[in-house]
Design an enzyme around this catalytic site. Structure first.
Site, PDB file in Angstrom:
ATOM      1  N   ASP A 261       0.884  -1.163   0.000  1.00  0.00           N
ATOM      2  CA  ASP A 261       0.000   0.000   0.000  1.00  0.00           C
ATOM      3  C   ASP A 261       0.929   1.223   0.000  1.00  0.00           C
ATOM      4  O   ASP A 261       1.553   1.522   1.017  1.00  0.00           O
ATOM      5  CB  ASP A 261      -0.904  -0.011   1.244  1.00  0.00           C
ATOM      6  CG  ASP A 261      -1.963   1.097   1.186  1.00  0.00           C
ATOM      7  OD1 ASP A 261      -2.104   1.746   0.128  1.00  0.00           O
ATOM      8  OD2 ASP A 261      -2.653   1.307   2.204  1.00  0.00           O
TER       9      ASP A 261
ATOM     10  N   ASN B  62      -4.536   5.040  -3.576  1.00  0.00           N
ATOM     11  CA  ASN B  62      -5.761   5.779  -3.856  1.00  0.00           C
ATOM     12  C   ASN B  62      -5.507   6.613  -5.121  1.00  0.00           C
ATOM     13  O   ASN B  62      -4.415   6.550  -5.706  1.00  0.00           O
ATOM     14  CB  ASN B  62      -6.188   6.615  -2.650  1.00  0.00           C
ATOM     15  CG  ASN B  62      -5.132   7.636  -2.232  1.00  0.00           C
ATOM     16  OD1 ASN B  62      -4.379   8.155  -3.067  1.00  0.00           O
ATOM     17  ND2 ASN B  62      -5.051   7.930  -0.947  1.00  0.00           N
TER      18      ASN B  62
ATOM     19  N   PHE C 101      -4.973   9.784  -5.684  1.00  0.00           N
ATOM     20  CA  PHE C 101      -3.871  10.747  -5.570  1.00  0.00           C
ATOM     21  C   PHE C 101      -2.517  10.031  -5.643  1.00  0.00           C
ATOM     22  O   PHE C 101      -1.595  10.469  -6.338  1.00  0.00           O
ATOM     23  CB  PHE C 101      -4.011  11.514  -4.254  1.00  0.00           C
ATOM     24  CG  PHE C 101      -2.941  12.531  -3.998  1.00  0.00           C
ATOM     25  CD1 PHE C 101      -2.733  13.597  -4.864  1.00  0.00           C
ATOM     26  CD2 PHE C 101      -2.137  12.422  -2.869  1.00  0.00           C
ATOM     27  CE1 PHE C 101      -1.733  14.538  -4.620  1.00  0.00           C
ATOM     28  CE2 PHE C 101      -1.143  13.360  -2.612  1.00  0.00           C
ATOM     29  CZ  PHE C 101      -0.937  14.419  -3.487  1.00  0.00           C
TER      30      PHE C 101
ATOM     31  N   VAL D 127     -19.358   6.538   3.819  1.00  0.00           N
ATOM     32  CA  VAL D 127     -19.831   6.697   5.199  1.00  0.00           C
ATOM     33  C   VAL D 127     -19.289   8.036   5.679  1.00  0.00           C
ATOM     34  O   VAL D 127     -18.112   8.343   5.487  1.00  0.00           O
ATOM     35  CB  VAL D 127     -19.322   5.548   6.096  1.00  0.00           C
ATOM     36  CG1 VAL D 127     -19.824   5.718   7.520  1.00  0.00           C
ATOM     37  CG2 VAL D 127     -19.754   4.197   5.529  1.00  0.00           C
ATOM     38  N   ASP D 128     -20.161   8.823   6.304  1.00  0.00           N
ATOM     39  CA  ASP D 128     -19.776  10.180   6.700  1.00  0.00           C
ATOM     40  C   ASP D 128     -19.001  10.164   8.016  1.00  0.00           C
ATOM     41  O   ASP D 128     -19.522  10.522   9.061  1.00  0.00           O
ATOM     42  CB  ASP D 128     -21.036  11.053   6.816  1.00  0.00           C
ATOM     43  CG  ASP D 128     -20.677  12.494   7.153  1.00  0.00           C
ATOM     44  OD1 ASP D 128     -19.517  12.894   6.891  1.00  0.00           O
ATOM     45  OD2 ASP D 128     -21.544  13.204   7.699  1.00  0.00           O
TER      46      ASP D 128
ATOM     47  N   ASP E 214      -5.212  -0.268   5.665  1.00  0.00           N
ATOM     48  CA  ASP E 214      -4.536  -1.503   6.073  1.00  0.00           C
ATOM     49  C   ASP E 214      -5.479  -2.698   5.975  1.00  0.00           C
ATOM     50  O   ASP E 214      -5.098  -3.774   5.508  1.00  0.00           O
ATOM     51  CB  ASP E 214      -4.046  -1.398   7.524  1.00  0.00           C
ATOM     52  CG  ASP E 214      -2.875  -0.449   7.654  1.00  0.00           C
ATOM     53  OD1 ASP E 214      -2.189  -0.209   6.646  1.00  0.00           O
ATOM     54  OD2 ASP E 214      -2.649   0.049   8.762  1.00  0.00           O
TER      55      ASP E 214
HETATM   56  N1  LIG Z   1     -15.660   7.102   4.989  1.00  0.00           N
HETATM   57  C1  LIG Z   1     -15.609   6.006   4.211  1.00  0.00           C
HETATM   58  N2  LIG Z   1     -16.726   5.592   3.560  1.00  0.00           N
HETATM   59  C2  LIG Z   1     -16.725   4.493   2.805  1.00  0.00           C
HETATM   60  N3  LIG Z   1     -15.645   3.731   2.606  1.00  0.00           N
HETATM   61  C3  LIG Z   1     -14.506   4.073   3.218  1.00  0.00           C
HETATM   62  C4  LIG Z   1     -14.420   5.224   4.046  1.00  0.00           C
HETATM   63  N4  LIG Z   1     -13.165   5.324   4.523  1.00  0.00           N
HETATM   64  C5  LIG Z   1     -12.504   4.280   4.010  1.00  0.00           C
HETATM   65  N5  LIG Z   1     -13.293   3.523   3.222  1.00  0.00           N
HETATM   66  C6  LIG Z   1     -12.935   2.274   2.549  1.00  0.00           C
HETATM   67  O1  LIG Z   1     -11.607   1.976   2.882  1.00  0.00           O
HETATM   68  C7  LIG Z   1     -10.812   1.799   1.727  1.00  0.00           C
HETATM   69  C8  LIG Z   1      -9.473   2.428   2.011  1.00  0.00           C
HETATM   70  O2  LIG Z   1      -9.667   3.785   2.230  1.00  0.00           O
HETATM   71  P1  LIG Z   1      -8.566   4.722   2.840  1.00  0.00           P
HETATM   72  O3  LIG Z   1      -8.165   4.240   4.173  1.00  0.00           O
HETATM   73  O4  LIG Z   1      -9.034   6.114   2.695  1.00  0.00           O
HETATM   74  O5  LIG Z   1      -7.343   4.420   1.912  1.00  0.00           O
HETATM   75  P2  LIG Z   1      -7.045   5.048   0.501  1.00  0.00           P
HETATM   76  O6  LIG Z   1      -6.713   6.481   0.807  1.00  0.00           O
HETATM   77  O7  LIG Z   1      -5.866   4.205   0.096  1.00  0.00           O
HETATM   78  O8  LIG Z   1      -8.261   4.859  -0.342  1.00  0.00           O
HETATM   79  C9  LIG Z   1     -11.585   2.453   0.615  1.00  0.00           C
HETATM   80  O9  LIG Z   1     -11.394   1.764  -0.578  1.00  0.00           O
HETATM   81  C10 LIG Z   1     -13.018   2.290   1.061  1.00  0.00           C
HETATM   82  O10 LIG Z   1     -13.451   1.009   0.667  1.00  0.00           O
END
Ligand SMILES: Nc1ncnc2c1ncn2[C@@H]1O[C@H](COP(=O)(O)OP(=O)(O)O)[C@@H](O)[C@H]1O
Ligand SMILES: *[C@@H]1O[C@H](CO)[C@@H](O)[C@H](O)[C@H]1NC(C)=O
Ligand SMILES: *[C@@H]1O[C@H](CO)[C@@H](O)[C@H](O)[C@H]1NC(C)=O
Length: 304
Positions: free
Chosen positions: A105, A142, A144, A218-219, A227
């Site tokens: 990652d 992600n 970015f 999800v808010d 991870d």
């Molecule tokens: N607030 C959220 N609402 C919905 N899904 C989320 C949320 N935060 C994280 N995820 C889920 O977690 C995964 C990893 O997200 P995140 O930790 O932000 O890593 P990245 O920045 O690598 O996408 C996303 O692909 C999504 O499935």
């Protein structure tokens, strides 16, 4: 399965070396930091492992000839020399087992309000581009991070597919863009994830399968989701090595179950109309054991 610790912005990272066993995985986890709490909390304290200390741990494994692993999983790293040491170790582990799969990652930053921001030192980017990604087999950037690694912007699905091809050409056969701000057909309550898997046919030619998934937002801000995502993708690609669609459906569905359970518990604890705090938003991992082991499929992937 194993300890997945938080990543977001500041915190707790680890290297996991894994050997698959009957149902789960036998894990040797290297805590690259050991903190009281993830850094989203008001207070935290603990120790950070440096590159020579990591080398020392690896040396011990090597002296005992127990450096044969099937998978390596790495997450959040803040130090360029530590990251370089990880690569040196992965390369040596690949000499011990040529089939070893390295799941990385590449944590660099994120887009908030459309504006990308790195939350690791900038000298990590060239290390990821030149050393880490070339030895990685599966990467989970992600949007970015995919843009930074490939040096190209993603403004449309077509551009995202090009970026994933660029990332394949740098090394990894499997690329999953875990989240993006591309418009979702189901509306702005959903986020788009994309995946691309390159497989080699016996005659040497390659085929690439590309998929798109939509996931309900999800808010809330969770810690450790990246991870959890990478760890579950490792497990499900182990079970379905040539079927990224199924591996991603299981990964994202389990994500959905964990986050829904977490937000419901967090809201109940916070009380009507109050915003849950970081402690209340801790991922309900143990409570979600069954969903992680055998997720009901609630996220379907579209083959592009
Ligand atoms: N607030 C959220 N609402 C919905 N899904 C989320 C949320 N935060 C994280 N995820 C889920 O977690 C995964 C990893 O997200 P995140 O930790 O932000 O890593 P990245 O920045 O690598 O996408 C996303 O692909 C999504 O499935
Ligand atoms: C962090 O702090 C909270 C209290 O805010 C505590 O309940 C929890 O056990 C601590 N540890 C971790 C790893 O979150
Ligand atoms: C790592 O930490 C040890 C102490 O455990 C210290 O002696 C050593 O100089 C440090 N190495 C680096 C590269 O910072």
């Amino acid at each position: 399965m194993w300890k997945w610790t938080g990543r977001t912005c500041c915190g707790v990272a680890h290297v996991a070396l894994c050997k698959p066993r009957v149902l789960g995985f036998e894990i040797d986890a290297v805590n690259s930091v050991q903190f009281s709490n993830h850094t989203g909390y008001t207070h935290w304290s603990g120790q950070v492992l440096n590159s020579s200390e990591l080398q020392e741990l690896y040396k011990g494994l090597k002296l005992n000839c127990v450096n044969k692993y099937d998978y390596v999983l790495t997450g959040y790293t803040r130090d360029a020399s530590f990251l370089s040491m990880v690569v040196d170790i992965v390369q040596e582990l690949k000499q011990q087992n040529s089939r070893l799969v390295y799941v990385c990652d590449p944590v660099l930053g994120d887009k908030w309000d459309g504006e990308g921001r790195m939350y690791v030192p900038e000298d990590l980017l060239p290390v990821y581009r030149e050393k880490v990604v070339p030895v990685a087999d599966i990467i989970t950037p992600n949007q970015f991070e995919a843009e930074l690694l490939s040096g190209r912007k993603i403004r449309s699905q077509e551009e995202a597919l090009v970026v994933m091809d660029v990332l394949h050409s740098m090394g990894p056969d499997t690329v999953v863009i875990t989240s993006s701000n591309l418009p979702a057909p189901r509306g702005s309550d959903y986020l788009i994830a994309l995946g691309s898997q390159r497989t080699r046919r016996p005659d040497g030619s390659t085929v690439t399968q590309r998929i798109r998934m939509e996931m309900r937002k999800v808010d809330a801000v969770f810690v450790g989701t990246g991870d959890l995502f990478a760890a579950m993708l490792l497990a499900w690609t182990h079970k379905h090595p040539d079927n990224l669609k199924v591996a991603c459906e299981k990964t994202l569905s389990a994500m959905h179950h964990v986050l829904q359970r977490t937000i419901q518990c967090a809201k109940a604890q916070a009380g009507e109309g109050r915003k849950p705090n970081p402690a209340q938003l801790e991922l309900r991992m143990v409570q979600s054991k069954k969903d992680i082991e055998d997720p009901e499929i609630v996220v379907q992937a579209t083959v592009l």
